[in-house]
Enzyme design. Structure first.
Site, PDB file in Angstrom:
ATOM      1  N   LYS A   1       1.118   4.178  -2.849  1.00  0.00           N
ATOM      2  CA  LYS A   1       0.837   5.588  -2.537  1.00  0.00           C
ATOM      3  C   LYS A   1       2.065   6.468  -2.791  1.00  0.00           C
ATOM      4  CE  LYS A   1      -3.486   5.100  -1.265  1.00  0.00           C
ATOM      5  NZ  LYS A   1      -4.559   5.580  -2.164  1.00  0.00           N
TER       6      LYS A   1
ATOM      7  N   TYR B   1       0.832  -1.216   0.000  1.00  0.00           N
ATOM      8  CA  TYR B   1       0.000   0.000   0.000  1.00  0.00           C
ATOM      9  C   TYR B   1       0.863   1.261   0.000  1.00  0.00           C
ATOM     10  CZ  TYR B   1      -3.694   3.169   1.775  1.00  0.00           C
ATOM     11  OH  TYR B   1      -4.592   4.198   1.956  1.00  0.00           O
TER      12      TYR B   1
HETATM   13  P1  NAP Z   1     -13.159   2.334   1.703  1.00  0.00           P
HETATM   14  O1  NAP Z   1     -14.200   2.899   2.596  1.00  0.00           O
HETATM   15  O2  NAP Z   1     -12.587   0.991   1.993  1.00  0.00           O
HETATM   16  O3  NAP Z   1     -13.708   2.386   0.179  1.00  0.00           O
HETATM   17  C1  NAP Z   1     -12.919   1.895  -0.856  1.00  0.00           C
HETATM   18  C2  NAP Z   1     -13.490   2.389  -2.160  1.00  0.00           C
HETATM   19  O4  NAP Z   1     -12.681   1.933  -3.243  1.00  0.00           O
HETATM   20  C3  NAP Z   1     -14.897   1.872  -2.404  1.00  0.00           C
HETATM   21  O5  NAP Z   1     -15.659   2.906  -2.984  1.00  0.00           O
HETATM   22  C4  NAP Z   1     -14.677   0.742  -3.404  1.00  0.00           C
HETATM   23  O6  NAP Z   1     -15.771   0.539  -4.272  1.00  0.00           O
HETATM   24  C5  NAP Z   1     -13.503   1.277  -4.207  1.00  0.00           C
HETATM   25  N1  NAP Z   1     -12.760   0.207  -4.862  1.00  0.00           N
HETATM   26  C6  NAP Z   1     -11.986  -0.746  -4.289  1.00  0.00           C
HETATM   27  N2  NAP Z   1     -11.468  -1.560  -5.232  1.00  0.00           N
HETATM   28  C7  NAP Z   1     -11.931  -1.120  -6.428  1.00  0.00           C
HETATM   29  C8  NAP Z   1     -11.749  -1.528  -7.771  1.00  0.00           C
HETATM   30  N3  NAP Z   1     -10.972  -2.576  -8.116  1.00  0.00           N
HETATM   31  N4  NAP Z   1     -12.379  -0.843  -8.747  1.00  0.00           N
HETATM   32  C9  NAP Z   1     -13.167   0.224  -8.440  1.00  0.00           C
HETATM   33  N5  NAP Z   1     -13.363   0.653  -7.181  1.00  0.00           N
HETATM   34  C10 NAP Z   1     -12.763   0.002  -6.188  1.00  0.00           C
HETATM   35  O7  NAP Z   1     -11.886   3.292   1.610  1.00  0.00           O
HETATM   36  P2  NAP Z   1     -11.688   4.833   2.014  1.00  0.00           P
HETATM   37  O8  NAP Z   1     -11.164   4.870   3.395  1.00  0.00           O
HETATM   38  O9  NAP Z   1     -12.865   5.617   1.644  1.00  0.00           O
HETATM   39  O10 NAP Z   1     -10.461   5.181   1.045  1.00  0.00           O
HETATM   40  C11 NAP Z   1     -10.600   5.946  -0.129  1.00  0.00           C
HETATM   41  C12 NAP Z   1      -9.208   6.368  -0.583  1.00  0.00           C
HETATM   42  O11 NAP Z   1      -8.565   7.086   0.469  1.00  0.00           O
HETATM   43  C13 NAP Z   1      -8.291   5.189  -0.910  1.00  0.00           C
HETATM   44  O12 NAP Z   1      -7.478   5.512  -2.010  1.00  0.00           O
HETATM   45  C14 NAP Z   1      -7.455   5.072   0.345  1.00  0.00           C
HETATM   46  O13 NAP Z   1      -6.213   4.447   0.100  1.00  0.00           O
HETATM   47  C15 NAP Z   1      -7.309   6.510   0.740  1.00  0.00           C
HETATM   48  N6  NAP Z   1      -6.964   6.739   2.140  1.00  0.00           N
HETATM   49  C16 NAP Z   1      -7.789   6.345   3.154  1.00  0.00           C
HETATM   50  C17 NAP Z   1      -7.396   6.577   4.458  1.00  0.00           C
HETATM   51  C18 NAP Z   1      -8.257   6.176   5.630  1.00  0.00           C
HETATM   52  O14 NAP Z   1      -7.800   6.346   6.776  1.00  0.00           O
HETATM   53  N7  NAP Z   1      -9.462   5.701   5.440  1.00  0.00           N
HETATM   54  C19 NAP Z   1      -6.172   7.186   4.733  1.00  0.00           C
HETATM   55  C20 NAP Z   1      -5.378   7.579   3.672  1.00  0.00           C
HETATM   56  C21 NAP Z   1      -5.772   7.347   2.379  1.00  0.00           C
HETATM   57  P3  NAP Z   1     -16.882  -0.642  -4.024  1.00  0.00           P
HETATM   58  O15 NAP Z   1     -17.285  -0.592  -2.586  1.00  0.00           O
HETATM   59  O16 NAP Z   1     -17.984  -0.294  -4.948  1.00  0.00           O
HETATM   60  O17 NAP Z   1     -16.194  -1.924  -4.397  1.00  0.00           O
END
Ligand code: NAP
Length: 250
Positions: free
Chosen positions: A162, A158
């Protein structure tokens, strides 16, 4: 909600049916954009969110896309341009984690995360570059992470993806600037979503202890920064990584 003006803009957002992506979609719609959002597995959530946004007067179209598949991503961007008539913004938000210490990390878990979190962004940027360059305007926002800057034990896949996004962001910013297309990266720290829900309360408490603001972010605290990078107000900003992490990395 609703700070920046996006009236009449066509903006594509990947992973819009949950978590940070859902907050981005809701915010951009409330700020007047026609948002084309993707879901992959969350189809019923996408339907429910779309119904709520439309009831509130917003304009959203959800399409199914697997960002790890180049044809799927290319088809999505083509559909946005065909249906929306232009492409003002692209937010690469979809992402996954498959954590494990390197000794136990399978090559499949490595590739799955790189394919979704890094190659998926490359596919979308490549497809978006042409319409944005010919329009001579466009904004790309990539959702990175502070672990791409700091590393994290148990997240070699990951954090590598990133970190790769930082290089992709800066390279594209240089390639596309002469056509008035900006490319920036928003790097969240800890955000309360399904992704971080896997952590125990003890793990969360120890993580929050290291954050100067002593808490995780709500999803809209990320969405508001994404909206800024899509707005007129950030017209002279490109190639930047903005940490949105409560002061964790400084
Ligand atoms: P999340 O709640 O786990 O949601 C993940 C999202 O990615 C969902 O909308 C999912 O769609 C989509 N996804 C996963 N695999 C996919 C694929 N192969 N094709 C299309 N869509 C896909 O994650 P989140 O926390 O909102 O994270 C969103 C972004 O922020 C990510 O890039 C993550 O790395 C980044 N981020 C998050 C955090 C944190 O603390 N949460 C911190 C830093 C960065 P479906 O549900 O429709 O499959």
């Amino acid at each position: 909600m609703g700070t920046f003006a996006h009236h009449g803009k066509v903006i594509a957002v990947t992973g819009g049916a949950r978590g940070i992506g859902e907050a981005i979609v809701r915010r951009l719609c409330s700020e007047g954009a026609h948002v084309f959002a993707t879901y992959n597995a969350s189809s019923s959530r996408a339907d429910a969110i779309a119904a709520e946004i439309r009831a509130a007067g917003g304009t959203v179209t959800f399409l199914q896309v697997d960002v790890s598949n180049e044809d799927s991503v290319k088809g999505f961007i083509e559909a946005v341009v065909a249906q929306g008539g232009r492409l003002d913004g692209l937010v690469n938000n979809a992402g996954i984690t498959k954590d494990g210490l390197i000794m136990r990390m399978s090559a499949k878990d490595w590739h799955d995360v790189i394919d979704t979190n890094l190659s998926g962004v490359f596919y979308a940027c490549k497809a978006a570059a042409r319409p944005m360059m010919s329009q001579r305007s466009g904004r790309i926002v990539n959702i990175g992470s502070i672990v791409g800057l700091q590393g994290n034990a148990g997240q070699a896949n990951y954090s590598s993806a990133k970190a790769g996004l930082v290089g992709l962001t800066k390279s594209l910013a240089r390639e596309l600037a002469s056509r008035n297309v900006s490319v920036n990266c928003v790097a969240p720290g800890f955000v309360e979503t399904d992704m971080t829900d896997k952590l125990t309360d003890d793990q969360k408490a120890s993580f929050f202890g290291n954050i100067p603001l002593k808490r995780g972010a709500q999803t809209d605290e990320i969405a508001s920064v994404v909206s800024f990078f899509l707005a007129q107000e950030s017209s002279y900003v490109t190639g930047q990584v903005l940490n949105v992490d409560g002061g964790l990395a400084m």
